[in-house]
Enzyme design. Structure first.
Site, PDB file in Angstrom:
ATOM      1  N   CYS A 282       0.615  -1.080   0.205  1.00 31.36           N
ATOM      2  CA  CYS A 282       0.058  -0.634   0.074  1.00 31.36           C
ATOM      3  C   CYS A 282       0.718   0.960   0.041  1.00 31.36           C
ATOM      4  O   CYS A 282       0.439   2.341   0.254  1.00 31.36           O
ATOM      5  CB  CYS A 282      -0.883   0.411   0.956  1.00 31.36           C
ATOM      6  N   HIS A 438      -2.590   7.247   6.876  1.00 33.13           N
ATOM      7  CA  HIS A 438      -2.920   6.438   5.986  1.00 33.13           C
ATOM      8  C   HIS A 438      -4.618   5.809   5.912  1.00 33.13           C
ATOM      9  O   HIS A 438      -5.333   5.803   4.868  1.00 33.13           O
ATOM     10  CB  HIS A 438      -2.415   5.307   5.775  1.00 33.13           C
ATOM     11  N   HIS A 476      -9.778   2.456  -0.639  1.00 31.37           N
ATOM     12  CA  HIS A 476      -8.313   2.229  -0.919  1.00 31.37           C
ATOM     13  C   HIS A 476      -7.754   1.865  -1.993  1.00 31.37           C
ATOM     14  O   HIS A 476      -7.805   0.952  -2.107  1.00 31.37           O
ATOM     15  CB  HIS A 476      -7.824   1.310   0.149  1.00 31.37           C
TER      16      HIS A 476
END
Length: 638
Positions: A282, A438, A476
């Site tokens: 990620c 995040h 995401h």
């Protein structure tokens, strides 16, 4: 002294729309915009999705019928806004209520009677089981099969997905229609659109930029994390035989993770410089960004194009993440909101960073930025949207679980805070910086990231550090996550609005926040009140990265200090022309014009185009040569 990597252009596409011109950012803060700015966002979305186009000085709808612009946009408003951000899965991705599968079963003869069936002779397996007895059927070309023993079969069946929402590209937008896509995987289609958007937004013709530097002074770092997993990529390569189809010659090569960079080099820019892709789960975008800024800081390169493109909205990915317990399922969302078992969840609030939550929401996105060294930015008059101070990457050390948190993100965030303080000072860090968290929306992330941010804030004397988390809007996008965060930060410096975490109504009890200000509503801060943003990424496997990004007004201040007031005045005169071209491109996108760059089989160079001696290499189509007068860093050892 290091060169400064200046952000001179950006572009892309995500669930909020087109990145260039701050359009996607403005969708996030739509209700804070004035009426004219809102109409601009609606117009760009309508043009992007094929519902608006200017034809012969007349605005027309998708069917070519004349419309009055403002009233038409107001009519489209509910659908345009509803067709963006996190929402229920659309069939353009897949039918979440009816996902095909094969169910294994054993057929056994009943009452000692053999099984018998008929099929086409050409459909017989190449290896016929020994228990099968074949006979010609009455119908030509068919055979009758008699089976006296039990046999294994696969029945076609369907299942319902546990997860039915995602951060999808705007409803009606199809990147394959922007160029001759030749059955490319969706992430590569998005690469062509997004990278083209960034290049076109530069306001300077690429050939003009290219001719100012040597061919080996341009680098491209871009790719995906999960690879291309739809049918035209690795997904199809793995599925084809099981589905009774054939593997194509393109599925494996087009499925490679670094193919986004390869496409940009081969089909958009004709780049001969450095290329590559670093996969960091990620944190992938920041891994690539670090490579690019190191090139520019060292002086080995003068231009770096950084990006990522991820489109993994396929049933297998949903199934895998859901099995890990990582996704916000329909049942878990109902449980959070105490809804009846047959009620539809509030998909808009599927991702709830730092609240009582149940998992993240998968999304698709392609984001790209163009970096110049500071001297080239001054020379060309390129617009300055900010600069990259530094990127820090650290692993977690020994881990109990590959998905569990560790110490690495403490290190990256502390280093990013320290690097930011080096530029804007302690007061700037305390009062004029913010964090792009995040913020995945998982129970584990809300605890671990909040603890990290709070400890860093406390250690650096920051009393109330503003924290935003845009996955609450976009979901995401895995490799592109930090790209989404950077685009939103550039928008903050344009319009002065910090996007609130609107899906989080209250912080969870286990979220540390004594030194943090989690913004649960939009906050007007002013375009130049914030001097820096820290972009945070946490990835599976302990892939942690944090970046210090400097605001455009801070960057211009640094440019003037290095190059002088006279040079800055000359730069501003050149930038006037560049900005005019940028505005024209933005207007063209809102008119429904498509300027995607795709140069297949264009100006292909053979060895006849190259000449060299022991001091340099010259390419016929390039103004500048490549020097072979390389520095020896080991002179003291030779």
């Amino acid at each position: 002294m290091a060169n400064l990597p200046v952000i001179t252009s950006f572009g892309g596409i995500n669930a909020a729309g087109r990145s260039s011109g701050f359009q996607a950012y403005r969708r996030l803060v739509f209700d804070q915009l004035g009426q004219n700015e809102q109409l601009g966002v609606l117009q760009n979305l309508a043009a992007l999705t094929g519902q608006l186009k200017l034809q012969e000085q007349q605005w027309c709808d998708g069917a070519g019928n004349a419309v009055e612009l403002n009233s038409y946009l107001q009519e489209l408003r509910p659908a345009l806004l509803g067709g963006t951000l996190i929402r229920k899965l659309e069939e353009a991705c897949f039918d979440a209520d009816k996902i095909p599968l094969h169910r294994q079963a054993i057929l056994s003869p009943a009452d000692n009677s053999p099984l018998q069936f008929t099929l086409r002779r050409k459909d017989l397996p190449s290896s016929i089981p020994g228990s099968w007895q074949l006979a010609d059927a009455a119908e030509s070309g068919k055979v009758t099969v008699t089976v006296t023993e039990s046999m294994s079969v696969m029945f076609q069946d369907f299942r319902e997905s546990d997860v039915k929402c995602a951060g999808q590209l705007p409803s009606g937008f199809d990147p394959s229609q922007c160029y001759n896509s030749r059955n490319h995987p969706r992430a590569l289609q998005m690469t062509v659109f997004g990278a083209s958007d960034a290049i076109q937004s530069l306001g300077i013709e690429w050939e003009e930029v290219r001719d100012r530097v040597a061919p080996d002074q341009i680098s491209v770092y871009a790719g995906s994390c999960l690879s291309q997993l739809d049918y035209n990529g690795n997904g199809g390569m793995l599925q084809a035989r099981l589905l009774g189809n054939r593997v194509t010659s393109k599925q494996l090569p087009l499925g490679l993770n670094e193919m986004a960079a390869d496409f940009i080099n081969a089909y958009l820019l004709g780049n001969l410089g450095s290329t590559g892709h670093t996969n960091g789960a990620c944190a992938t975008f920041l891994y690539n960004l670090r490579q690019g800024i190191r090139d520019i800081q060292s002086g080995s390169h003068r231009i770096a194009i950084i990006g990522s493109s991820e489109s993994s909205l396929v049933p297998e990915v949903f199934d895998a993440f859901a099995t890990m317990g990582a996704l916000a399922s329909d049942d878990s969302l109902r449980a959070l909101d105490k809804l009846a078992a047959d009620a539809e969840p509030d998909y808009r609030r599927a991702c709830r960073p730092f609240a009582q939550n149940s998992g993240f929401t998968v999304a698709e996105s392609a984001q790209f930025i163009v970096l110049f060294d500071d001297a080239l930015a001054m020379e060309t008059g390129a617009s300055v949207y900010g600069s990259i101070n530094d990127v820090f990457i650290n692993a977690d050390g020994h881990k109990k679980s590959i998905t569990g948190p560790g110490l690495g993100n403490y290190l990256t965030m502390a280093k990013a805070a320290a690097a930011t303080r080096n530029i804007i000072g302690q007061q700037g860090l305390e009062n004029a910086s913010f964090v792009q968290a995040h913020g995945t929306g998982t129970p584990q992330n809300r605890v671990s990231e909040a603890a990290i941010l709070n400890k860093v804030a406390h250690s650096f004397g920051i009393e109330q550090w503003p924290v935003v988390a845009i996955k609450s809007y976009l979901g995401h996008s895995i490799a592109s996550a930090a790209g989404d965060q950077i685009m939103a930060s550039l928008g903050v410096w344009k319009d002065g609005i910090l996007p609130g975490i609107l899906t989080t109504h209250d912080l969870a009890d286990d979220v540390e926040h004594s030194n943090l200000d989690f913004l649960l509503a939009h906050k007007q801060v002013g375009a130049e009140s914030m001097e820096a943003a820290i972009i945070n990424s946490k990835g599976f496997g302990g892939n942690n990265a944090s970046a210090s990004i400097l605001a455009p007004h801070v960057t211009r201040r640094m440019l003037e200090k290095r190059h002088g007031k006279a040079a800055m005045q000359a730069y501003e005169a050149r930038n006037t022309v560049v900005q005019k071209a940028i505005n024209e491109y933005g207007e063209s996108t809102s008119r429904g014009e498509n300027r995607a760059i795709y140069k297949f089989d264009y100006n292909v160079l053979g060895d006849e185009a190259l000449s060299m001696d022991d001091r340099s290499i010259q390419i016929d189509t390039r103004k500048n040569g490549i020097s072979l007068e390389l520095n020896n860093p080991y002179t003291d050892m030779c």
